[in-house]
Write a protein that holds these residues in place. Structure first.
Motif, PDB file in Angstrom:
ATOM      1  N   UNK A  28       0.796  -1.216   0.000  1.00  0.00           N
ATOM      2  CA  UNK A  28       0.000   0.000   0.000  1.00  0.00           C
ATOM      3  C   UNK A  28       0.829   1.266   0.000  1.00  0.00           C
ATOM      4  N   UNK A  29       0.161   2.360  -0.317  1.00  0.00           N
ATOM      5  CA  UNK A  29       0.740   3.698  -0.236  1.00  0.00           C
ATOM      6  C   UNK A  29      -0.197   4.535   0.626  1.00  0.00           C
ATOM      7  N   UNK A  30       0.361   5.210   1.609  1.00  0.00           N
ATOM      8  CA  UNK A  30      -0.444   6.034   2.508  1.00  0.00           C
ATOM      9  C   UNK A  30      -0.302   7.487   2.085  1.00  0.00           C
ATOM     10  N   UNK A  31      -1.407   8.063   1.621  1.00  0.00           N
ATOM     11  CA  UNK A  31      -1.440   9.476   1.240  1.00  0.00           C
ATOM     12  C   UNK A  31      -2.033  10.269   2.405  1.00  0.00           C
ATOM     13  N   UNK A  32      -2.292  11.560   2.189  1.00  0.00           N
ATOM     14  CA  UNK A  32      -2.812  12.391   3.270  1.00  0.00           C
ATOM     15  C   UNK A  32      -4.206  11.982   3.727  1.00  0.00           C
ATOM     16  N   UNK A  33      -5.060  11.598   2.784  1.00  0.00           N
ATOM     17  CA  UNK A  33      -6.449  11.310   3.138  1.00  0.00           C
ATOM     18  C   UNK A  33      -6.921   9.926   2.726  1.00  0.00           C
ATOM     19  N   UNK A  34      -6.017   9.139   2.149  1.00  0.00           N
ATOM     20  CA  UNK A  34      -6.435   7.805   1.740  1.00  0.00           C
ATOM     21  C   UNK A  34      -5.254   6.839   1.692  1.00  0.00           C
ATOM     22  N   UNK A  35      -5.603   5.578   1.534  1.00  0.00           N
ATOM     23  CA  UNK A  35      -4.610   4.521   1.341  1.00  0.00           C
ATOM     24  C   UNK A  35      -4.858   3.964  -0.052  1.00  0.00           C
ATOM     25  N   UNK A  36      -3.772   3.781  -0.804  1.00  0.00           N
ATOM     26  CA  UNK A  36      -3.893   3.324  -2.178  1.00  0.00           C
ATOM     27  C   UNK A  36      -3.112   2.028  -2.388  1.00  0.00           C
ATOM     28  N   UNK A  37      -3.693   1.179  -3.209  1.00  0.00           N
ATOM     29  CA  UNK A  37      -3.016  -0.033  -3.665  1.00  0.00           C
ATOM     30  C   UNK A  37      -3.031  -0.006  -5.187  1.00  0.00           C
ATOM     31  N   UNK A  56     -14.223  -4.082   7.459  1.00  0.00           N
ATOM     32  CA  UNK A  56     -15.303  -3.095   7.437  1.00  0.00           C
ATOM     33  C   UNK A  56     -14.908  -1.770   6.802  1.00  0.00           C
ATOM     34  N   UNK A  57     -13.907  -1.787   5.948  1.00  0.00           N
ATOM     35  CA  UNK A  57     -13.449  -0.561   5.288  1.00  0.00           C
ATOM     36  C   UNK A  57     -14.052  -0.451   3.896  1.00  0.00           C
ATOM     37  N   UNK A  58     -14.581   0.708   3.582  1.00  0.00           N
ATOM     38  CA  UNK A  58     -15.115   0.965   2.251  1.00  0.00           C
ATOM     39  C   UNK A  58     -13.970   1.324   1.323  1.00  0.00           C
ATOM     40  N   UNK A  59     -14.084   0.906   0.074  1.00  0.00           N
ATOM     41  CA  UNK A  59     -13.027   1.176  -0.894  1.00  0.00           C
ATOM     42  C   UNK A  59     -13.622   1.327  -2.281  1.00  0.00           C
ATOM     43  N   UNK A  60     -12.842   1.937  -3.166  1.00  0.00           N
ATOM     44  CA  UNK A  60     -13.210   2.006  -4.573  1.00  0.00           C
ATOM     45  C   UNK A  60     -12.160   1.244  -5.359  1.00  0.00           C
ATOM     46  N   UNK A  61     -12.593   0.696  -6.484  1.00  0.00           N
ATOM     47  CA  UNK A  61     -11.701  -0.110  -7.320  1.00  0.00           C
ATOM     48  C   UNK A  61     -11.883   0.347  -8.757  1.00  0.00           C
ATOM     49  N   UNK A  62     -10.752   0.564  -9.433  1.00  0.00           N
ATOM     50  CA  UNK A  62     -10.848   0.931 -10.841  1.00  0.00           C
ATOM     51  C   UNK A  62      -9.639   0.397 -11.600  1.00  0.00           C
ATOM     52  N   UNK A  63      -9.843   0.181 -12.862  1.00  0.00           N
ATOM     53  CA  UNK A  63      -8.776  -0.312 -13.732  1.00  0.00           C
ATOM     54  C   UNK A  63      -8.085   0.877 -14.372  1.00  0.00           C
ATOM     55  N   UNK A  64      -6.770   0.927 -14.258  1.00  0.00           N
ATOM     56  CA  UNK A  64      -5.964   2.011 -14.821  1.00  0.00           C
ATOM     57  C   UNK A  64      -4.928   1.364 -15.735  1.00  0.00           C
ATOM     58  N   UNK A  72      -8.801   3.354  -0.357  1.00  0.00           N
ATOM     59  CA  UNK A  72      -9.581   3.452   0.880  1.00  0.00           C
ATOM     60  C   UNK A  72      -9.585   4.934   1.229  1.00  0.00           C
ATOM     61  N   UNK A  73     -10.706   5.607   0.924  1.00  0.00           N
ATOM     62  CA  UNK A  73     -10.805   7.047   1.121  1.00  0.00           C
ATOM     63  C   UNK A  73     -11.364   7.344   2.493  1.00  0.00           C
ATOM     64  N   UNK A  74     -10.472   7.375   3.483  1.00  0.00           N
ATOM     65  CA  UNK A  74     -10.884   7.631   4.859  1.00  0.00           C
ATOM     66  C   UNK A  74      -9.779   8.376   5.592  1.00  0.00           C
ATOM     67  N   UNK A  75      -9.991   9.668   5.789  1.00  0.00           N
ATOM     68  CA  UNK A  75      -9.015  10.467   6.530  1.00  0.00           C
ATOM     69  C   UNK A  75      -8.898   9.950   7.960  1.00  0.00           C
ATOM     70  N   UNK A  76     -10.005   9.469   8.508  1.00  0.00           N
ATOM     71  CA  UNK A  76      -9.990   8.927   9.874  1.00  0.00           C
ATOM     72  C   UNK A  76      -9.082   7.694   9.967  1.00  0.00           C
ATOM     73  N   UNK A  77      -9.175   6.809   8.994  1.00  0.00           N
ATOM     74  CA  UNK A  77      -8.328   5.614   8.981  1.00  0.00           C
ATOM     75  C   UNK A  77      -6.855   6.001   8.822  1.00  0.00           C
ATOM     76  N   UNK A  78      -6.565   6.950   7.941  1.00  0.00           N
ATOM     77  CA  UNK A  78      -5.186   7.414   7.752  1.00  0.00           C
ATOM     78  C   UNK A  78      -4.667   8.047   9.039  1.00  0.00           C
ATOM     79  N   UNK A  79      -5.510   8.810   9.720  1.00  0.00           N
ATOM     80  CA  UNK A  79      -5.121   9.412  11.000  1.00  0.00           C
ATOM     81  C   UNK A  79      -4.772   8.329  12.017  1.00  0.00           C
ATOM     82  N   UNK A  80      -5.571   7.248  12.066  1.00  0.00           N
ATOM     83  CA  UNK A  80      -5.300   6.124  12.962  1.00  0.00           C
ATOM     84  C   UNK A  80      -3.949   5.493  12.635  1.00  0.00           C
TER      85      UNK A  80
END
Length: 122
Positions: A28-37, A56-64, A72-80
């Motif tokens: 993973x990569x931890x950004x300011x407000x989300x975690x990315x894979x 129990x984490x919500x996430x979005x998935x897309x093909x690039x 995982x777009x959660x500032x709260x999770x990143x703060x944790x």
């Protein structure tokens, strides 16, 4: 106010969070407000999705292109993650709280971390 609080009592991490923590540290990569894979291998994509759902984490998935991106777009999770010490000087690291877990939890972490990012030889 400090960004990271010292942990002075033994805290126990939930099994599902330990698994997601291993996933983030491995791929993973931890950004300011989300975690990315950013993943290409199907088994990794399936594993990360399963682990995020179980935690129990919500996430979005897309093909690039040929890469699948899971966010995982959660500032709260990143703060944790910052509070427990996963991010030190803009670098991912194993948080000290993990060393205070039971042997079973540490083995769980290592098994999941190595399943994504490891290689063990004799």
């Amino acid at each position: 106010m400090p960004e990271r609080l010292p942990i002075t009592v033994k805290s126990f991490l939930e099994r599902e969070k330990v698994i997601v923590l291993a996933d983030i540290l491995a791929d993973g990569h931890i950004a300011q407000r989300n975690v990315q894979f950013k993943l290409r291998r199907e088994f990794k994509i399936a594993k990360i999705e399963k682990d995020l759902k179980n935690a129990g984490l919500n996430y979005t998935k897309r093909l690039d292109g040929i890469t699948t991106r899971i966010d995982v777009n959660s500032a709260e999770f990143v703060r944790w993650l910052h509070i427990i010490g996963v991010v030190e000087n803009n670098t991912k690291s194993i948080p000290s709280i993990l060393y205070h877990q039971s042997r079973e939890v540490i083995e769980l972490f290592l098994a999941h971390y190595l399943s994504l990012d490891g290689y063990v030889n004799k």
